[in-house]
Design a protein around this motif. Structure first.
Motif, PDB file in Angstrom:
ATOM      1  N   ARG A 121      11.891   4.181   6.953  1.00  0.00           N
ATOM      2  CA  ARG A 121      10.786   3.231   7.009  1.00  0.00           C
ATOM      3  C   ARG A 121       9.646   3.778   7.862  1.00  0.00           C
ATOM      4  O   ARG A 121       9.842   4.704   8.656  1.00  0.00           O
ATOM      5  N   LEU A 122       8.479   3.187   7.690  1.00  0.00           N
ATOM      6  CA  LEU A 122       7.307   3.584   8.453  1.00  0.00           C
ATOM      7  C   LEU A 122       7.390   3.014   9.869  1.00  0.00           C
ATOM      8  O   LEU A 122       7.884   1.898  10.068  1.00  0.00           O
TER       9      LEU A 122
ATOM     10  N   THR B 291       0.825  -1.200   0.000  1.00  0.00           N
ATOM     11  CA  THR B 291       0.000   0.000   0.000  1.00  0.00           C
ATOM     12  C   THR B 291       0.861   1.252   0.000  1.00  0.00           C
ATOM     13  O   THR B 291       1.841   1.342   0.735  1.00  0.00           O
ATOM     14  N   LYS B 292       0.484   2.238  -0.822  1.00  0.00           N
ATOM     15  CA  LYS B 292       1.132   3.549  -0.779  1.00  0.00           C
ATOM     16  C   LYS B 292       0.514   4.330   0.371  1.00  0.00           C
ATOM     17  O   LYS B 292      -0.707   4.462   0.458  1.00  0.00           O
ATOM     18  N   ILE B 293       1.374   4.835   1.243  1.00  0.00           N
ATOM     19  CA  ILE B 293       0.920   5.535   2.440  1.00  0.00           C
ATOM     20  C   ILE B 293       1.437   6.968   2.401  1.00  0.00           C
ATOM     21  O   ILE B 293       2.638   7.203   2.238  1.00  0.00           O
TER      22      ILE B 293
ATOM     23  N   MET C 195       5.034   6.667   0.674  1.00  0.00           N
ATOM     24  CA  MET C 195       5.946   5.547   0.893  1.00  0.00           C
ATOM     25  C   MET C 195       5.131   4.273   0.738  1.00  0.00           C
ATOM     26  O   MET C 195       3.936   4.252   1.036  1.00  0.00           O
ATOM     27  N   THR C 196       5.779   3.210   0.288  1.00  0.00           N
ATOM     28  CA  THR C 196       5.103   1.930   0.138  1.00  0.00           C
ATOM     29  C   THR C 196       5.657   0.951   1.156  1.00  0.00           C
ATOM     30  O   THR C 196       6.874   0.784   1.261  1.00  0.00           O
ATOM     31  N   GLN C 197       4.766   0.320   1.909  1.00  0.00           N
ATOM     32  CA  GLN C 197       5.157  -0.713   2.865  1.00  0.00           C
ATOM     33  C   GLN C 197       5.337  -2.003   2.081  1.00  0.00           C
ATOM     34  O   GLN C 197       4.369  -2.563   1.577  1.00  0.00           O
ATOM     35  N   MET C 198       6.582  -2.453   1.919  1.00  0.00           N
ATOM     36  CA  MET C 198       6.878  -3.581   1.041  1.00  0.00           C
ATOM     37  C   MET C 198       6.699  -4.944   1.711  1.00  0.00           C
ATOM     38  O   MET C 198       6.463  -5.932   1.035  1.00  0.00           O
TER      39      MET C 198
END
Length: 135
Positions: free
Chosen positions: A112-113, A38-40, A62-65
Motif C-alpha cells: 500500500r501507499l 487515482t493511479k499513482i 498503484m491505485t489508492q482505492m
C-alpha cells in the motif's frame, strides 16, 4: 481553516502546505480524498532516501482505492485526519513511498501507499533530532 467537502476534515492552510488565500473555499478537497481512485506512479523498488542504483529506473502504478487512515509515524489509524503522502526521495525522482505486504494470512496488509498525519510530519520535522527527515 479549510473544510474538505468530502470527509469534513479541517486544515489550517499554512500547516497543510497551502498558500493562504484569506477566504473560504467551499470546493476544497484534502489530499487524502483527492487521491481516491487515482493511479499513482511509484518507484520500484521504493527506497526511503532514494539511494541505490536501481532507484527510479523502474516504475509502476498503484491505485489508492480508499481514503488513507494509516500513518506510518504513529499508531493511530482510525477516523479522518489531515494526511500527506510520504515520498521516497526529494526532487524529480521522488515518488510516493510503497509499504510492503505484511502480516500472516489472518492479519495480512497488502502492499500500500504510505501516508502520514500532517501533525505527525510537522512534529517530527520540527524536532531537533529528526529535523529534515519528514516534511
Amino acid at each position: 481553516l479549510l473544510k474538505c467537502k468530502q470527509c469534513g476534515v479541517l486544515v489550517h492552510e499554512l500547516c497543510y502546505g497551502l498558500n493562504p488565500k484569506g477566504k473560504h473555499d467551499p470546493d476544497f478537497i484534502c489530499l487524502a480524498c483527492k487521491c481516491i481512485g487515482t493511479k499513482i506512479e511509484v518507484n520500484t523498488p521504493s527506497i526511503i532516501g532514494g539511494c541505490g542504483e536501481d532507484m527510479g529506473k523502474t516504475r509502476e502504478f498503484m491505485t489508492q482505492m480508499e481514503r488513507p487512515k494509516e500513518c506510518v509515524l504513529c499508531n493511530h489509524h482510525e477516523g479522518f485526519h489531515a494526511m500527506h503522502p510520504l515520498y521516497d526521495s526529494h526532487g524529480p525522482e521522488g515518488r510516493h513511498y510503497v509499504l510492503p505486504q505484511t502480516g500472516d494470512l489472518a492479519h495480512r496488509k497488502e502492499k500500500r501507499l504510505a501516508w502520514v498525519h500532517t501533525l505527525c510530519a510537522s512534529f517530527l520535522g520540527d524536532y531537533f533530532q529528526t529535523r529534515g527527515c519528514v516534511c
